[in-house]
Motif scaffolding. Structure first.
Motif, PDB file in Angstrom:
ATOM      1  N   LEU A 154       0.837  -1.193   0.000  1.00 37.04           N
ATOM      2  CA  LEU A 154       0.000   0.000   0.000  1.00 37.04           C
ATOM      3  C   LEU A 154       0.874   1.245   0.000  1.00 37.04           C
ATOM      4  N   ILE A 155       0.639   2.116  -0.968  1.00 39.02           N
ATOM      5  CA  ILE A 155       1.219   3.457  -0.951  1.00 39.02           C
ATOM      6  C   ILE A 155       0.056   4.370  -0.589  1.00 39.02           C
ATOM      7  N   GLU A 156       0.149   4.982   0.567  1.00 38.73           N
ATOM      8  CA  GLU A 156      -0.983   5.732   1.095  1.00 38.73           C
ATOM      9  C   GLU A 156      -1.178   7.068   0.390  1.00 38.73           C
ATOM     10  N   LYS A 157      -2.409   7.518   0.387  1.00 44.32           N
ATOM     11  CA  LYS A 157      -2.775   8.799  -0.218  1.00 44.32           C
ATOM     12  C   LYS A 157      -1.830   9.893   0.284  1.00 44.32           C
ATOM     13  N   GLY A 158      -1.217  10.639  -0.671  1.00 45.57           N
ATOM     14  CA  GLY A 158      -0.336  11.754  -0.341  1.00 45.57           C
ATOM     15  C   GLY A 158       1.032  11.383   0.177  1.00 45.57           C
ATOM     16  N   GLN A 159       1.371  10.102   0.233  1.00 43.81           N
ATOM     17  CA  GLN A 159       2.620   9.648   0.844  1.00 43.81           C
ATOM     18  C   GLN A 159       3.863  10.071   0.071  1.00 43.81           C
ATOM     19  N   LEU A 160       3.795  10.170  -1.256  1.00 48.25           N
ATOM     20  CA  LEU A 160       5.016  10.335  -2.041  1.00 48.25           C
ATOM     21  C   LEU A 160       5.430  11.785  -2.237  1.00 48.25           C
ATOM     22  N   PHE A 161       4.629  12.584  -2.883  1.00 49.60           N
ATOM     23  CA  PHE A 161       4.987  13.957  -3.187  1.00 49.60           C
ATOM     24  C   PHE A 161       3.759  14.679  -3.708  1.00 49.60           C
ATOM     25  N   SER A 162       3.665  15.958  -3.461  1.00 47.14           N
ATOM     26  CA  SER A 162       2.586  16.792  -4.000  1.00 47.14           C
ATOM     27  C   SER A 162       1.215  16.130  -3.937  1.00 47.14           C
ATOM     28  N   GLY A 163       0.911  15.491  -2.824  1.00 45.99           N
ATOM     29  CA  GLY A 163      -0.389  14.861  -2.673  1.00 45.99           C
ATOM     30  C   GLY A 163      -0.578  13.616  -3.509  1.00 45.99           C
ATOM     31  N   ARG A 164       0.513  12.968  -3.892  1.00 49.60           N
ATOM     32  CA  ARG A 164       0.423  11.757  -4.711  1.00 49.60           C
ATOM     33  C   ARG A 164       0.706  10.532  -3.861  1.00 49.60           C
ATOM     34  N   PRO A 165       0.063   9.448  -4.073  1.00 48.15           N
ATOM     35  CA  PRO A 165      -1.082   9.277  -4.946  1.00 48.15           C
ATOM     36  C   PRO A 165      -2.309  10.039  -4.442  1.00 48.15           C
TER      37      PRO A 165
END
Length: 149
Positions: free
Chosen positions: A61-72
């Motif tokens: 699971l890659i959580e909402k907003g976890q990566l950058f600029s609100g992604r995913p």
């Protein structure tokens, strides 16, 4: 591979479609070039609750907003080895961003334990490219990739 109900961006206007609604010959926007490429094949794989390989195939699971600029834009479940394109995790502040590819297992925080069968989809094109899923660029496949595996 993508888990059922993943939302794929299909055009330049940002319209999305569920992965299980896509068909061979559908044209999908290329998030890198802005052009459109035709899907050459779609493979579906069901991993049952009783499959002995289940442990290594369990989605991450890659959580909402976890990566950058609100992604995913929403929680995103991917196969552990699915390649994700993003800015380099090791870049130094003040230096230009470098794009790098990471397996989903290296950038996720959690493994999902859905307690049900998992339906995975692999989307194939005639050229190497990325697709946009919930605002995240992930690697699509070519039929040559099957031969290399």
């Amino acid at each position: 591979m993508l888990v059922e109900d993943s939302r794929i961006r299909i055009n330049a206007d940002g319209e999305e479609r569920l992965v299980q609604e896509l068909s061979i010959a559908d044209r999908i926007v290329n998030p890198i070039t802005g052009g459109y490429d035709e899907i050459s094949d779609i493979l579906q794989r069901v991993v049952s609750r009783t499959d002995p390989r289940r442990v290594r195939l369990e989605p991450v699971l890659i959580e909402k907003g976890q990566l950058f600029s609100g992604r995913p834009r929403q929680d995103l479940a991917l196969s552990p080895e699915q390649v994700v394109l993003m800015t380099d995790l090791k870049r130094t502040r003040g230096r230009p961003a470098v794009l790098s590819c990471y397996p989903a297992k290296d950038i996720s925080h959690n493994r999902l334990m859905p307690g049900r069968d998992i339906t995975y989809f692999a989307i194939f094109f005639d050229i190497r490219r990325f697709i946009e899923v919930s605002g995240v660029h992930i690697r699509a496949y070519t039929l040559e990739d099957l031969c290399d595996a």
